[in-house]
Design a protein around this motif. Sequence first.
Motif, PDB file in Angstrom:
ATOM      1  N   ASP A  14       0.837  -1.203   0.000  1.00 34.99           N
ATOM      2  CA  ASP A  14       0.000   0.000   0.000  1.00 34.99           C
ATOM      3  C   ASP A  14       0.873   1.255   0.000  1.00 34.99           C
ATOM      4  O   ASP A  14       1.938   1.294   0.627  1.00 34.99           O
ATOM      5  CB  ASP A  14      -0.917   0.032   1.222  1.00 34.99           C
ATOM      6  CG  ASP A  14      -2.099  -0.917   1.089  1.00 34.99           C
ATOM      7  OD1 ASP A  14      -2.348  -1.400  -0.035  1.00 34.99           O
ATOM      8  OD2 ASP A  14      -2.768  -1.178   2.107  1.00 34.99           O
ATOM      9  N   VAL A  15       0.413   2.277  -0.703  1.00 36.62           N
ATOM     10  CA  VAL A  15       1.048   3.594  -0.673  1.00 36.62           C
ATOM     11  C   VAL A  15       0.081   4.533   0.028  1.00 36.62           C
ATOM     12  O   VAL A  15      -1.035   4.763  -0.438  1.00 36.62           O
ATOM     13  CB  VAL A  15       1.368   4.099  -2.093  1.00 36.62           C
ATOM     14  CG1 VAL A  15       1.972   5.504  -2.036  1.00 36.62           C
ATOM     15  CG2 VAL A  15       2.321   3.136  -2.796  1.00 36.62           C
ATOM     16  N   GLU A  62       5.493   3.919   1.019  1.00 34.74           N
ATOM     17  CA  GLU A  62       5.091   2.580   0.571  1.00 34.74           C
ATOM     18  C   GLU A  62       5.385   1.580   1.680  1.00 34.74           C
ATOM     19  O   GLU A  62       6.507   1.521   2.200  1.00 34.74           O
ATOM     20  CB  GLU A  62       5.842   2.192  -0.699  1.00 34.74           C
ATOM     21  CG  GLU A  62       5.461   0.807  -1.227  1.00 34.74           C
ATOM     22  CD  GLU A  62       6.146   0.461  -2.527  1.00 34.74           C
ATOM     23  OE1 GLU A  62       6.404  -0.738  -2.739  1.00 34.74           O
ATOM     24  OE2 GLU A  62       6.419   1.381  -3.339  1.00 34.74           O
ATOM     25  N   LYS A  72       9.408   1.986   2.725  1.00 30.76           N
ATOM     26  CA  LYS A  72      10.513   1.972   1.765  1.00 30.76           C
ATOM     27  C   LYS A  72      11.504   3.104   2.018  1.00 30.76           C
ATOM     28  O   LYS A  72      12.724   2.933   1.848  1.00 30.76           O
ATOM     29  CB  LYS A  72       9.936   2.094   0.350  1.00 30.76           C
ATOM     30  CG  LYS A  72      10.958   2.185  -0.758  1.00 30.76           C
ATOM     31  CD  LYS A  72      11.634   0.867  -1.027  1.00 30.76           C
ATOM     32  CE  LYS A  72      12.554   0.968  -2.232  1.00 30.76           C
ATOM     33  NZ  LYS A  72      13.247  -0.303  -2.518  1.00 30.76           N
TER      34      LYS A  72
END
Length: 553
Positions: free
Chosen positions: A233-234, A279, A291
């Motif tokens: 998921d972002v 992310e 990330k």
Amino acid sequence: MFKFNIKIIFIAFVTLFLSPTSLFSQDLPKIITDKKIASQNYLPDYSYAGYHFGEVQLPQKTTQVINATNYGVIANDDLDDSKALLKAIKEVSVMSGDVVLQLPAGRLILSDILYIERSNFVLRGMGSGKEGTEIFCPRPMMYLKAPESLKELREYLTTFDKRQIEKQNNIDLPFSQYAWSGGFIWTQVPNERVKSYLEKYDPKTTVYAKVLAGKRGANTFTVSEVTGLKVGDVVELQLFNKEGENSELIKTLYNNAKVKPGSHHWKFPTLPIVRQEVEIVKIAANKITIKTPLLLEIKPNYQAQLVEWKHLSEVGIEHIRFTFPDAPRVAHHVEQGYNAIFLTRIFNSWVRDVVIHNADSGVLTEEIANVTIEDIVTNGTNIAHYTVAMGGVHNVLVKNLKVYNNAVHPVSFNTFSTKDVYQNCEIFANANLDQHAGANHQNLFDNVKVHFTPKEDNSYPLFLAGGADYWKPSHGAFTTFWNIDVDVIGKLDNSKPVLLNGMNDGPFARLIGVHGNQNFKIEYGPDAYIESLNQSIQKAPSLYDYQLKKRMH
């Protein structure tokens, strides 16, 4: 009798006849090699900026290429192509999978907004040169139907009577809605608000997790609960200031510098003052790994949270030339709307190989992340507001931008912009490196070249401090200037250094490797870290490239 070393003679010749500013730095700067200096002078990691965090090249989409000529788009016939282009966009947008809308070579006439409202979509021309695709916009956006998505902005401008007042020029005019928004090519998520202007329009937010603690520069943080969140998921990480004028978050944002924050830092407690699109790469109990590194340390009183971030992905705009007619300038903030591209709510997307002539603003951005904008040229005789602007964006990379036209802000980090990079850019007119207030911080001017003629007192305000007083200071802590090449135009006088100034309220900037064809002094405050002044950084000309290579290997 004497033995001569040719290499030593050559070095002596270069040292004698070149100005000191032409000398190369033989070593990497201490801010990245000396552990003690590095620990005392934080340098952000900018290597995550750009398409897919800089880890892959921009794609060359070849499947499902649809010709716009199939929908009645005809180049070079001197007729308006707006209806045919709108039809082509509409028809192609319902197709499944990756799709490229291919524009023909020649001049197309556009007098309406082309909205890109889907992912996996590329708008492609046949090139930005004379034999490529030209989009000519004969009328500014002020003559179009007012965009529904700018309704809140229009109400804000009238409610607060935002005006451009220049008594010396007999100007007292209302701001234009197109001064920093809008474009003839416009990416958006349908019916999704992009920017907050009036609190009454604040939507209900989908909260996935309450964030409790995390360290600046780390990729992991703790949460109290997770609802509906999964790997891949972002989402948007938000930090709030709900403690008023003297809050800990404000102090953290400016690293406890002696600066006076404007009232917008505490007057809107429901508006996140720090935002970061992230992310999710791992979820383990009450720990989440993302990330990219955290911008700031997270503490419970920041009431940080992960929320839904609606966006498009894999959107490209490429190989096009935009042309606008010659038009008289009225005033700053009263632009008529000769804006080429407006990017909102896109992730892992790009704009490349675009020439923009006579625009009020070339590429405007808002609420985008991990986008690469490269090989852009702006030119023309009209005075522009922006060329390629960073507004409310995160991890955006602007690469190989060349600015030939006179723009008020040729490059600019604007409100809420973070971890963004101007890399390998060159400014030929009205050169300034603008930081436009609004809690922007940790941005990078990287290997940028500027050309200018100093003022009579041998100074030049290269470090421009734009923006409204209620959003000052001009930037937060740790903005970085790396290997800035300064070309002084006119008679050179090495006996007196050129003073580079213009910034007195930007705390804890890092200015490393500012050099050029003159000797320079720098005035930049407060608490700036300055290293390798008047030396070119040959071993790492680009900090972004250096950090990316180090991270990837």
